[in-house]
Design a protein around this motif. Structure first.
Motif, PDB file in Angstrom:
ATOM      1  N   ASN A 357       0.818  -1.287   0.144  1.00  0.00           N
ATOM      2  CA  ASN A 357      -0.183   0.076  -0.004  1.00  0.00           C
ATOM      3  C   ASN A 357       0.918   1.156   0.039  1.00  0.00           C
ATOM      4  O   ASN A 357       2.019   1.410   0.513  1.00  0.00           O
ATOM      5  CB  ASN A 357      -1.018   0.103   1.293  1.00  0.00           C
ATOM      6  CG  ASN A 357      -2.286  -0.891   1.014  1.00  0.00           C
ATOM      7  OD1 ASN A 357      -2.266  -1.347  -0.055  1.00  0.00           O
ATOM      8  ND2 ASN A 357      -3.028  -0.896   2.378  1.00  0.00           N
ATOM      9  N   TYR A 359       0.802   5.538  -0.029  1.00  0.00           N
ATOM     10  CA  TYR A 359      -0.017   6.999   0.355  1.00  0.00           C
ATOM     11  C   TYR A 359       0.867   8.099  -0.270  1.00  0.00           C
ATOM     12  O   TYR A 359       2.011   8.232   0.290  1.00  0.00           O
ATOM     13  CB  TYR A 359      -0.232   6.873   1.647  1.00  0.00           C
ATOM     14  CG  TYR A 359      -1.100   5.974   2.154  1.00  0.00           C
ATOM     15  CD1 TYR A 359      -2.565   5.913   2.420  1.00  0.00           C
ATOM     16  CD2 TYR A 359      -0.506   4.795   2.616  1.00  0.00           C
ATOM     17  CE1 TYR A 359      -3.336   4.622   2.803  1.00  0.00           C
ATOM     18  CE2 TYR A 359      -1.235   3.582   3.107  1.00  0.00           C
ATOM     19  CZ  TYR A 359      -2.626   3.553   2.944  1.00  0.00           C
ATOM     20  OH  TYR A 359      -3.298   2.480   3.436  1.00  0.00           O
ATOM     21  N   ASN A 377      -3.723  14.026   2.005  1.00  0.00           N
ATOM     22  CA  ASN A 377      -3.787  13.104   1.098  1.00  0.00           C
ATOM     23  C   ASN A 377      -4.275  13.522  -0.104  1.00  0.00           C
ATOM     24  O   ASN A 377      -5.463  13.609  -0.164  1.00  0.00           O
ATOM     25  CB  ASN A 377      -4.258  11.696   1.937  1.00  0.00           C
ATOM     26  CG  ASN A 377      -4.365  10.581   1.145  1.00  0.00           C
ATOM     27  OD1 ASN A 377      -4.274  10.444  -0.181  1.00  0.00           O
ATOM     28  ND2 ASN A 377      -4.213   9.344   1.687  1.00  0.00           N
ATOM     29  N   TYR A 380      -7.638  11.052  -1.155  1.00  0.00           N
ATOM     30  CA  TYR A 380      -8.590  10.359  -0.167  1.00  0.00           C
ATOM     31  C   TYR A 380      -9.546  11.722  -0.028  1.00  0.00           C
ATOM     32  O   TYR A 380      -9.169  12.757   0.648  1.00  0.00           O
ATOM     33  CB  TYR A 380      -7.545  10.173   1.219  1.00  0.00           C
ATOM     34  CG  TYR A 380      -8.651   9.531   2.185  1.00  0.00           C
ATOM     35  CD1 TYR A 380      -9.149   8.138   2.261  1.00  0.00           C
ATOM     36  CD2 TYR A 380      -8.830  10.433   3.254  1.00  0.00           C
ATOM     37  CE1 TYR A 380      -9.907   7.643   3.322  1.00  0.00           C
ATOM     38  CE2 TYR A 380      -9.807   9.899   4.149  1.00  0.00           C
ATOM     39  CZ  TYR A 380     -10.309   8.490   4.113  1.00  0.00           C
ATOM     40  OH  TYR A 380     -11.093   8.014   5.208  1.00  0.00           O
TER      41      TYR A 380
END
Length: 393
Positions: A357, A359, A377, A380
């Motif tokens: 994952n 980010y 982010n 998101y």
């Protein structure tokens, strides 16, 4: 045969509301209100065979009981006499709430320093210094009367007024890698003071605050920061910073309804021009989406990034390395805002099940007093409207 009109609109004084959020842009579209008015009048001319092929109208902003911008009242003249139309924004749809072609506007006696308040059909008030008053007498209504009016009032449904959502994402990992960069050890984290819907001006303040390190006259009498060893630390806001932000608010033509993207850019450029400097904006968007590599390149080239957002998040990255757990603590906001990015962070996690994952964050000055900095982010709970690398030179 249907008659088409060309509405000639004279802009009335734009009155400031006493309440407002952190909007970056005007929530109610003046252009869409004008279109709705013209369409409504075309239909009226066809249906009632009103004489005349053109209409001269004066428009004034109208507000709901909580002084959120609701739309406009158009006061017009026909051969038969005066009339008015009230156009409001209803969850993004622009509708003619009330059209009276043969009646004087209920707001005709509202002064330039007062605000037109629309409660519902045939229910009109005005606001004087933030107080809801009877139009004829000028007397403030009681708290009991206000509560009664609220029961059937029309309100602007503003996403900005929704409560934020709080979400914690737990990441349990085997290993992780982190790439991080900051444009200074501590970058500007200014906020506004007493501005209505002034986040764009605050963002401009953080931008000029950053470049004040190199051009001291950008914020006169303000010491941009200082070195500790090889690390540069920007100072917090002082009186001179707030004065500069207030000037930017005027340059950006700030109102209670927000600041448009074009005014954000032109106002910042105007401020810099008075200092003998140039302000350049370079888009870091590609095909309508944020280009993260362009963001990183911009920052590495000493150009902060202005982020114009519609719904957005801020994130507190909590790292518990001894437990092999990180928590991403998000606050998600529903509304429009402008923040300035002064760094970035990429987190890549190798998870126990073998998956990966990643980010991607931008380190931002939020424009608020608390928290004044956070991570954003880019993927998101957000809609990035525009983003620009900004250079002042």
């Amino acid at each position: 045969m249907k008659k088409k009109i060309l509405a000639i609109l004279t802009i009335a004084v734009m009155l400031f509301a006493s309440m407002g959020g952190l909007s970056a842009f005007a929530f109610v579209s003046l252009e869409e209100c004008d279109k709705c008015f013209q369409s409504t009048m075309n239909t009226l001319l066809d249906r009632e065979d009103v004489e005349g092929n053109s209409i001269t109208a004066v428009r004034k902003p109208i507000y709901d009981l909580f002084l959120q911008h609701l739309g406009y009242v158009y006061e017009f003249e026909l051969v038969e006499g005066e009339g008015y139309a009230i156009i409001i924004c209803d969850e993004g749809n622009y509708v003619a709430q009330e059209v009276m072609p043969h009646s004087e506007s209920p707001y005709s006696e509202v002064g330039e320093e007062e605000q037109c308040v629309f409660v519902n059909s045939m229910s009109y008030y005005k606001a004087v210094e933030g107080k809801i008053c009877d139009i004829a007498s000028g007397e403030e209504i009681s708290a009991e009367a206000f509560d009664i009016l609220k029961e059937n009032a029309v309100f602007y449904k503003n996403e900005q007024l929704r409560d934020p959502e709080y979400v914690t994402v737990e990441i349990h990992y085997s290993t992780y890698q982190m790439e991080t960069y900051g444009m200074a050890f501590a970058t500007p984290v200014f906020c506004g003071s007493g501005l209505t819907s002034g986040c764009a001006a605050v963002a401009g303040g953080n931008l000029i605050g950053y470049f004040d390190r190199y051009y001291e006259d950008l914020i006169p009498n303000h010491q941009a920061g200082y070195y500790v060893s090889e690390y540069y630390i920007y100072n917090y806001a002082d009186t001179y910073v707030y004065q500069a932000i207030n000037t930017l608010y005027d340059d950006m033509e700030g109102t209670a309804n927000g600041i448009t993207e074009s005014n954000f850019k032109s106002g910042l450029q105007l401020y810099c021009e008075r200092k003998g400097l140039t302000c350049d904006f370079s888009s870091v968007m590609s095909l309508g989406k944020l280009n993260y590599n362009s963001v990183k390149t911009s920052m590495l080239n000493n150009k902060p990034v202005a982020l114009l957002l519609n719904t957005y998040n801020i994130c507190d990255i909590q790292m518990y390395n001894s437990q092999k757990e990180h928590d991403l603590v998000y606050t998600n906001y529903f509304g429009k805002h402008v923040m300035v990015g002064f760094g970035y962070r990429v987190m890549v996690y190798n998870l126990p099940d073998g998956s990966i994952n990643s980010y991607r964050f931008i380190y931002v000055a939020t424009g608020w007093a608390d928290p004044n900095d956070a991570y954003f982010n880019i993927e998101y709970s957000t809609n990035i409207v525009s983003a620009y690398g900004v250079n002042i030179h």
